[in-house]
Write a protein that holds these residues in place. Structure first.
Motif, short mmCIF file in Angstrom:
data_model
loop_
_atom_site.label_atom_id
_atom_site.label_comp_id
_atom_site.label_asym_id
_atom_site.label_seq_id
_atom_site.Cartn_x
_atom_site.Cartn_y
_atom_site.Cartn_z
N LYS A 1 0.83 -1.20 0.00
CA LYS A 1 0.00 0.00 0.00
C LYS A 1 0.86 1.25 0.00
O LYS A 1 0.58 2.22 -0.72
CB LYS A 1 -0.91 -0.01 1.23
N MET A 2 1.93 1.25 0.80
CA MET A 2 2.83 2.41 0.83
C MET A 2 3.45 2.66 -0.53
O MET A 2 3.51 3.79 -1.01
CB MET A 2 3.93 2.18 1.87
N ARG A 3 3.93 1.59 -1.16
CA ARG A 3 4.58 1.75 -2.47
C ARG A 3 3.59 2.24 -3.52
O ARG A 3 3.96 2.95 -4.46
CB ARG A 3 5.22 0.43 -2.90
N ALA A 4 2.32 1.83 -3.37
CA ALA A 4 1.31 2.23 -4.36
C ALA A 4 1.02 3.72 -4.31
O ALA A 4 0.76 4.34 -5.35
CB ALA A 4 0.03 1.43 -4.15
N ILE A 5 1.06 4.33 -3.12
CA ILE A 5 0.70 5.75 -3.01
C ILE A 5 1.92 6.65 -2.90
O ILE A 5 1.78 7.88 -2.91
CB ILE A 5 -0.23 6.00 -1.80
N ALA A 6 3.12 6.07 -2.79
CA ALA A 6 4.33 6.88 -2.61
C ALA A 6 4.61 7.75 -3.82
O ALA A 6 4.39 7.35 -4.97
CB ALA A 6 5.53 5.99 -2.33
N GLY A 7 5.09 8.96 -3.56
CA GLY A 7 5.52 9.84 -4.64
C GLY A 7 6.85 9.40 -5.21
O GLY A 7 7.54 8.52 -4.68
N SER A 8 7.26 10.01 -6.30
CA SER A 8 8.53 9.65 -6.95
C SER A 8 9.23 10.92 -7.41
O SER A 8 9.59 11.07 -8.57
CB SER A 8 8.30 8.70 -8.12
N GLY A 9 9.43 11.83 -6.45
CA GLY A 9 10.01 13.12 -6.81
C GLY A 9 11.43 13.32 -6.34
O GLY A 9 11.95 14.44 -6.43
N LEU B 1 12.11 2.63 -0.52
CA LEU B 1 10.91 3.30 -0.03
C LEU B 1 11.27 4.11 1.21
O LEU B 1 11.92 3.60 2.12
CB LEU B 1 9.83 2.28 0.31
N ILE B 2 10.88 5.38 1.24
CA ILE B 2 11.08 6.22 2.41
C ILE B 2 9.71 6.71 2.88
O ILE B 2 8.82 7.00 2.07
CB ILE B 2 11.97 7.45 2.09
N GLY B 3 9.51 6.77 4.18
CA GLY B 3 8.22 7.21 4.69
C GLY B 3 8.34 7.84 6.05
O GLY B 3 9.39 7.84 6.69
N ARG B 4 7.23 8.39 6.50
CA ARG B 4 7.16 9.00 7.82
C ARG B 4 6.03 8.37 8.61
O ARG B 4 4.88 8.32 8.16
CB ARG B 4 6.90 10.52 7.71
N LYS B 5 6.36 7.85 9.80
CA LYS B 5 5.34 7.34 10.71
C LYS B 5 4.84 8.49 11.57
O LYS B 5 5.61 9.10 12.31
CB LYS B 5 5.92 6.23 11.59
N GLN C 1 3.36 11.52 2.55
CA GLN C 1 4.17 10.97 3.63
C GLN C 1 5.08 9.83 3.17
O GLN C 1 5.77 9.21 3.99
CB GLN C 1 3.26 10.47 4.75
N TYR C 2 5.11 9.57 1.85
CA TYR C 2 5.92 8.45 1.34
C TYR C 2 6.58 8.85 0.02
O TYR C 2 5.97 9.51 -0.82
CB TYR C 2 5.05 7.20 1.14
N GLU C 3 7.83 8.43 -0.15
CA GLU C 3 8.57 8.66 -1.38
C GLU C 3 9.31 7.36 -1.74
O GLU C 3 9.55 6.50 -0.88
CB GLU C 3 9.59 9.79 -1.22
N LYS C 4 9.67 7.25 -3.01
CA LYS C 4 10.45 6.07 -3.44
C LYS C 4 11.32 6.44 -4.63
O LYS C 4 11.04 7.42 -5.34
CB LYS C 4 9.52 4.92 -3.83
N PHE C 5 12.42 5.71 -4.77
CA PHE C 5 13.26 5.88 -5.95
C PHE C 5 13.94 4.55 -6.27
O PHE C 5 13.92 3.61 -5.47
CB PHE C 5 14.31 7.01 -5.73
N LEU C 6 14.54 4.47 -7.46
CA LEU C 6 15.21 3.25 -7.92
C LEU C 6 16.71 3.43 -7.90
O LEU C 6 17.22 4.54 -8.14
CB LEU C 6 14.75 2.89 -9.33
N VAL C 7 17.43 2.35 -7.64
CA VAL C 7 18.90 2.35 -7.71
C VAL C 7 19.30 1.35 -8.79
O VAL C 7 18.92 0.17 -8.74
CB VAL C 7 19.52 1.93 -6.36
N ALA C 8 20.05 1.82 -9.78
CA ALA C 8 20.49 0.96 -10.88
C ALA C 8 22.01 0.85 -10.86
O ALA C 8 22.70 1.78 -10.42
CB ALA C 8 20.02 1.53 -12.23
#
Length: 459
Positions: free
Chosen positions: A277-285, A395-399, A448-455
Motif C-alpha cells: 500500500k505504501m509503495r502504491a501511493i508513494a511519490g517519486s520526486g 521506499l522512504i516514509g514518515r510514521k 508521507q511516502y517517497e520512493k526511488f530506484l537504484v540501478a
C-alpha cells in the motif's frame, strides 16, 4: 466502550506484554495495551454458543464444525457457520502484534469492534464557506481559472490545482460553488499562502496603521471521520495423530509448532499488505524524471564506498522531500532489499567520509538493520536480492501519530484461532485469522511516502 482510562490500561497490560514479548518501547506498549484491553473485553463477552432448539431437554448437540461463508457486496450468499466459540488466544495475538515489523512503520489505532471511525485533524484557510451561504472563504482551490475580479495567487504544491483569492462576493442566493463547481478549501499545512497573514503576495508584514484597519483572516480546524471495516487474513494447518505422538519423543509440541508457522504467515501477509500500500501511493520526486539513481564506479578517484554512499544521500533527500511536501516532519524510516542493505552496512564502516549511523554489520540482519541520521532502515526479505531487471526500489516514509496524513493500521483481532479434530482422521487442525483495517487518512496521505530506484549497484 473502554471503562478504564489509557494510563490504567497501560499500567495493567504493559508488564504482561513486556514479559511475554520482550517489547519495551513506550509507543508500542501503549497501543498494544489498548488492543489487549479490547481483546479481553471481546473474550469476556463471547463465552459460548449453544443449540437453541425449542422444547424442554431437546438438545441435539453442536453438530459438525463449519465456518461461515463469505458475504460479498452485501449479498446474502454466505453459508451459516456452526455455533462454536472461536478462541481468540490473546498470547498468540500478542505474538502476531510483536513480530509484525510493518506496525513499526505506521501509527496503530486499535478498534473495539469490527467497524469503527478513524478521526484525524487538518487545518484550512477559511473565513467563509464554499457551499453554505454568501460568505465566501478568503482562498479556494479549483481546477478552473479565476473568474471576474478574483485573483490567481498560485498553484497547489500537491495536486497542481489553482489557488484563487476570492474578491467578488457571490451574488444574492448563490455560493462560491456556483462559480467554481469543484471549489474546496485550501489545506494550510500543504499549501502555505503568505498573503493570508501578511500584507501582500510576497508575505511582507503589515504596518501598524494597516494592521489596525485590517480584519483578521480566519483559519479553521477541521476534524474528519472516516468509517472503516475490518478485513481478514486467514490460514489453517493440520497435523496427523502420528506426528503429535512421535514428536513428543523429542520434546516437540506439534500443535505449538503449527501455531508458530501460522503466526509467521499472518505476520508476513500483514507486512506485505502495508508495504504494498505504501509503495502504491508513494511519490517519486526524489530524482525527477525517471526517478532513478544510476551508480557509476568508473569515475576516477572514487571507491565503492564513495559511490554507494550516494544511496544514503538520496534516502536523506527523500526524507527531507517528505518534510517539504507534507509540512509535518521529515521521513523517519526507509525499506530496502537485501542487496541495498548489504551496501549500506558496508558503507557504515567507510571511514573516509563518515556519517552518523547505528547500522548492524553482522551478516544475516533482517529487520531492522539500524539507522542513519535519524532514519530507521529496514530490510524487506520478500524483495529479490538483484532487484527487478537490475533495479532496486527504496521506499522512504514518515510514521505519524494517527491524527495527520498517512496510513493508519487499525487492528480488531490480531489472532483468532479455532482448533478442531478432523472427523475422518481424528487429527488436530488449527485455523487462525487476523482482522484489521489499513486506512488512508488526511487530505494527502501520499505526501508521507517517497520512493526511488537504484540501478547499477555493485558490492
Amino acid at each position: 466502550m473502554n471503562l478504564l482510562n489509557e494510563a490504567e490500561i497501560k499500567n495493567t497490560w504493559a508488564p504482561i506484554i513486556s514479559e511475554a514479548t520482550g517489547i519495551n518501547e513506550s509507543s508500542k506498549l501503549t497501543w498494544m495495551s489498548t488492543y489487549c484491553h479490547n481483546h479481553k473485553l471481546y473474550e469476556d463477552a463471547n463465552l459460548m454458543s449453544l443449540s437453541n432448539n425449542p422444547g424442554p431437554m431437546n438438545l441435539t448437540g453442536m453438530g459438525a464444525v463449519s465456518f461461515p461463508g463469505t458475504v460479498s457486496n452485501g449479498a446474502a450468499n454466505g453459508a451459516i457457520g456452526s455455533g462454536d466459540k472461536s478462541p481468540t488466544l490473546l498470547p498468540l495475538a500478542m505474538q502476531v502484534a510483536a513480530q509484525t515489523i510493518g506496525l513499526d512503520l505506521v501509527p496503530v489505532v486499535p478498534m473495539a469492534g469490527p467497524m469503527g471511525l478513524l478521526s484525524y485533524l487538518d487545518f484550512t484557510y477559511e473565513g467563509g464557506t464554499v457551499k453554505l451561504g454568501a460568505t465566501a472563504p478568503t482562498f479556494i482551490k479549483t481546477a478552473a481559472v479565476a473568474a471576474g475580479a478574483d485573483v490567481l495567487v498560485g498553484k497547489s504544491r500537491i495536486d497542481g490545482k489553482n489557488i484563487i483569492k476570492i474578491v467578488d462576493a457571490p451574488a444574492a442566493g448563490e455560493t462560491v460553488a456556483d462559480t467554481y463547481a469543484d471549489a474546496t478549501l485550501v489545506a494550510a499545512l500543504e499549501d502555505h499562502i503568505p498573503e493570508f497573514s501578511g500584507a501582500d503576495a510576497d508575505g511582507a508584514p503589515m504596518s501598524r496603521e494597516v494592521g489596525e484597519r485590517t480584519a483578521d483572516k480566519v483559519m479553521g480546524l477541521s476534524l474528519f471521520s472516516k468509517s472503516v471495516a475490518a478485513e481478514t487474513f486467514q490460514v489453517a494447518a493440520a497435523v496427523t495423530r502420528e506426528q503429535v505422538q512421535d514428536l513428543k519423543q523429542f520434546g516437540v509440541d506439534a500443535v505449538a509448532q503449527v501455531e508458530a508457522v501460522l503466526t509467521n504467515e499472518l505476520t508476513q501477509s500483514i507486512n506485505t499488505h502495508i508495504l504494498t500500500k505504501m509503495r502504491a501511493i508513494a511519490g517519486s520526486g526524489v530524482l525527477g524524471a525517471g526517478n532513478e539513481l544510476t551508480l557509476d564506479y568508473t569515475q576516477g578517484g572514487n571507491t565503492f564506498g564513495d559511490v554507494n554512499r550516494r544511496i544514503l544521500t538520496h534516502i536523506l533527500a527523500g526524507a527531507n522531500l517528505i518534510a517539504n511536501k507534507g509540512r509535518r516532519g521529515a521521513g523517519n524510516f526507509a525499506v530496502v532489499d537485501a542487496k541495498v542493505a548489504s551496501a549500506l552496512q558496508a558503507v557504515a564502516g567507510f571511514v573516509a567520509n563518515p556519517m552518523a549511523n547505528t547500522f548492524n554489520q553482522v551478516a544475516g540482519a533482517i529487520y531492522p538493520i539500524g539507522s542513519v541520521a535519524g532514519i530507521n532502515v529496514y530490510t524487506d526479505p520478500n524483495m529479490a536480492f538483484e532487484g527487478v531487471a537490475g533495479k532496486h526500489e527504496v521506499l522512504i516514509g514518515r510514521k505519524g501519530d494517527g491524527n495527520g496524513a498517512g496510513l493508519v493500521f487499525m487492528p480488531y483481532l490480531m489472532a483468532e484461532s479455532v482448533q478442531m479434530i478432523a472427523e475422518g482422521t481424528m487429527a488436530p487442525k488449527v485455523a487462525v485469522k487476523s482482522r484489521y483495517a489499513l486506512v488512508e487518512a488526511g487530505f494527502h496521505p501520499e505526501t508521507q511516502y517517497e520512493k526511488f530506484l537504484v540501478a547499477g549497484l555493485a558490492l
